[in-house]
Design a protein around this motif. Structure first.
Motif, PDB file in Angstrom:
ATOM      1  N   ALA A  22       8.096   3.775   3.438  1.00 56.79           N
ATOM      2  CA  ALA A  22       7.024   4.330   4.263  1.00 56.79           C
ATOM      3  C   ALA A  22       6.481   3.306   5.252  1.00 56.79           C
ATOM      4  CB  ALA A  22       5.898   4.861   3.372  1.00 56.79           C
ATOM      5  N   ALA A  81       3.532   7.597  -3.327  1.00 54.52           N
ATOM      6  CA  ALA A  81       2.206   7.343  -2.760  1.00 54.52           C
ATOM      7  C   ALA A  81       2.271   7.169  -1.247  1.00 54.52           C
ATOM      8  CB  ALA A  81       1.587   6.109  -3.407  1.00 54.52           C
ATOM      9  N   GLY A  82       3.344   6.573  -0.788  1.00 51.66           N
ATOM     10  CA  GLY A  82       3.423   6.297   0.635  1.00 51.66           C
ATOM     11  C   GLY A  82       3.910   7.454   1.477  1.00 51.66           C
ATOM     12  N   THR A  83       4.576   8.438   0.850  1.00 51.98           N
ATOM     13  CA  THR A  83       5.233   9.462   1.656  1.00 51.98           C
ATOM     14  C   THR A  83       4.700  10.865   1.430  1.00 51.98           C
ATOM     15  OG1 THR A  83       6.908   9.564  -0.070  1.00 51.98           O
ATOM     16  CG2 THR A  83       7.406   8.228   1.858  1.00 51.98           C
ATOM     17  N   ALA A  87      18.649   6.329  -7.744  1.00 46.22           N
ATOM     18  CA  ALA A  87      18.507   5.634  -6.459  1.00 46.22           C
ATOM     19  C   ALA A  87      17.122   5.721  -5.839  1.00 46.22           C
ATOM     20  CB  ALA A  87      19.540   6.175  -5.472  1.00 46.22           C
ATOM     21  N   GLU A 127       6.569   4.928  -4.748  1.00 40.73           N
ATOM     22  CA  GLU A 127       7.280   5.443  -3.588  1.00 40.73           C
ATOM     23  C   GLU A 127       6.596   6.705  -3.057  1.00 40.73           C
ATOM     24  OE1 GLU A 127      11.383   5.997  -4.396  1.00 40.73           O
ATOM     25  OE2 GLU A 127      11.875   6.433  -2.310  1.00 40.73           O
ATOM     26  N   GLU A 148      12.640   1.390  -5.858  1.00 40.25           N
ATOM     27  CA  GLU A 148      12.928   1.794  -4.489  1.00 40.25           C
ATOM     28  C   GLU A 148      14.049   0.937  -3.913  1.00 40.25           C
ATOM     29  OE1 GLU A 148       9.435   1.832  -2.105  1.00 40.25           O
ATOM     30  OE2 GLU A 148      10.444   2.734  -0.391  1.00 40.25           O
ATOM     31  N   ALA A 188      16.219   7.199  -1.044  1.00 39.92           N
ATOM     32  CA  ALA A 188      17.660   6.981  -0.920  1.00 39.92           C
ATOM     33  C   ALA A 188      18.453   8.220  -1.285  1.00 39.92           C
ATOM     34  CB  ALA A 188      18.078   5.811  -1.799  1.00 39.92           C
ATOM     35  N   THR A 218      18.370   1.306  -1.999  1.00 39.78           N
ATOM     36  CA  THR A 218      18.585   1.077  -0.577  1.00 39.78           C
ATOM     37  C   THR A 218      19.178  -0.282  -0.252  1.00 39.78           C
ATOM     38  OG1 THR A 218      16.291   0.394  -0.452  1.00 39.78           O
ATOM     39  CG2 THR A 218      16.800   2.663   0.190  1.00 39.78           C
ATOM     40  N   ALA A 278       0.816  -1.210   0.000  1.00 39.75           N
ATOM     41  CA  ALA A 278       0.000   0.000   0.000  1.00 39.75           C
ATOM     42  C   ALA A 278       0.850   1.260   0.000  1.00 39.75           C
ATOM     43  CB  ALA A 278      -0.938  -0.005   1.208  1.00 39.75           C
ATOM     44  N   ALA A 279       1.966   1.222   0.725  1.00 42.80           N
ATOM     45  CA  ALA A 279       2.694   2.468   0.966  1.00 42.80           C
ATOM     46  C   ALA A 279       4.139   2.446   0.503  1.00 42.80           C
ATOM     47  CB  ALA A 279       2.625   2.813   2.452  1.00 42.80           C
TER      48      ALA A 279
END
Lengths: 201, 201
Positions: free
Chosen positions: A30, B116-118, B26, B114, A114, B30, A118, A25-26
DNA sequence: TACGGTCTGGACCATGGAGTCCAATCGACT
DNA sequence: AGTCGATTGGACTCCATGGTCCAGACCGTA
């Protein structure tokens, strides 16, 4: 981790599943371990008890689980992709799976970007996963080619599989941004159009 | 912020461009402000001088820049997508652009998950961007439909545009995971196959 | 040269989140 | 009951990172 009680196994599963929901979802970044803790009513120590490698290991388990789920959803169809009807069944299985999924989780492919920044190991895992998935499609096409079901001037199985797989992944991406299933439908329709165009007359 | 010296403008541009490179390589999470600071030999205060909204504002500027770049690369072709030749030119423009791009940056679409979650606002910006891009394809198809160049039994422009756009986005995804251009090529080839199938004979 | 604004450096603060640790409890087996 | 490992709770440390602040340099203008 050597020995897991039934109870322990259940807790571990609960953690992975809840984390999967959140990540889908996130996103990975997140999703904090405290979130997971809250979702599962567990404690920090349990998280690290079942996943000594910490968040990285947990995320890898999530990706493995989700990957298996998605592959399972196509399983019977995926094994026998050697006729137009089989591909149509595959399309239906995918649509059914993603329609049933609550919310419009991000496709695994989206996690790759993503992860790349990382956790190189995770990125590798995701890439491998995408490759095997695509490989299944390619294997089906190769069987069809061997059986003379594909036109001579059709693209080689590798390229055709890549195109069909790209079509699928792009459809998943749009389905997420639009929060609706129809883009995936349209994309899979397009994939079948390509397949038909490659079929021997 | 109201008035920007030429020098200031240059610094600001430098910041955005360097950040874009990092984010594309990245991902957002990141990419830290300290990274950007190091890459651009600037100081924290400059970052916040030019982007009072902090990282969120900077990232939004990056997305806007990168979006514009990608759209620019297709610009002449995009405006006149009303014949098979025009679509082939579009395909060539895209391939040229992504081949020239150093490294295999993640497609903008991958940032959506990415974001969407933050940062909901950023997610909205990206979604809007993807919609306008797709809208350009759709507009071309609608002109073709109006001119009677599409078969009656072809999918409606909206669905066909979604399929072609999904094909493109998926191709970009694979191109990143494979670190090679050929998946994008194969995907765009597939898109043209679909287009031809929809053409009035 | 004095002034005002823009631009720059870098120390500093606050916070969220990953990971550690130890003590307490549970549960199976003897 | 006793024992030992699996399981659980939660406080605690450490650190990366976003964000603040202020003093000083630069630069055009009066």
């Amino acid at each position: 981790m050597s020995t897991l009680t039934a109870k322990g196994q259940a807790t571990r599963d609960r953690i992975v599943e809840a984390t999967a929901d959140r990540i889908l979802a996130a996103g990975i970044g997140a999703t904090s371990l405290d979130d997971v803790r809250a979702d599962t009513t567990t404690s920090k120590s349990q998280l690290f008890h079942y996943f000594p490698g910490g968040k990285a290991e947990l995320v890898r388990a999530v990706v493995a689980l989700q990957g298996e789920r998605v592959l399972d959803a196509q399983r019977p169809a995926l094994a026998a992709l050697d006729s137009l009807e089989a591909w149509e069944a595959w399309r239906a299985a995918l649509l059914a799976h993603y329609a049933a999924q609550h919310g419009w989780g991000c496709p695994i492919g989206s996690l790759a970007a993503e992860a790349a920044g990382t956790d190189a190991e995770l990125a590798e895992q995701i890439d491998d996963y995408l490759r095997t998935w695509r490989g299944e499609l390619q294997a089906g096409l190769e069987r069809m080619a061997a059986a003379g079901k594909l036109r001579d001037d059709a693209p080689p199985p590798e390229r055709l599989a890549a195109a069909l797989f790209a079509q699928l992944q792009g459809g998943l991406l749009l389905t997420r941004t639009e929060q609706a299933l129809w883009p995936l439908e349209a994309a899979l329709d397009g994939a079948l159009v390509q397949l038909r165009a490659a079929l021997a007359s």
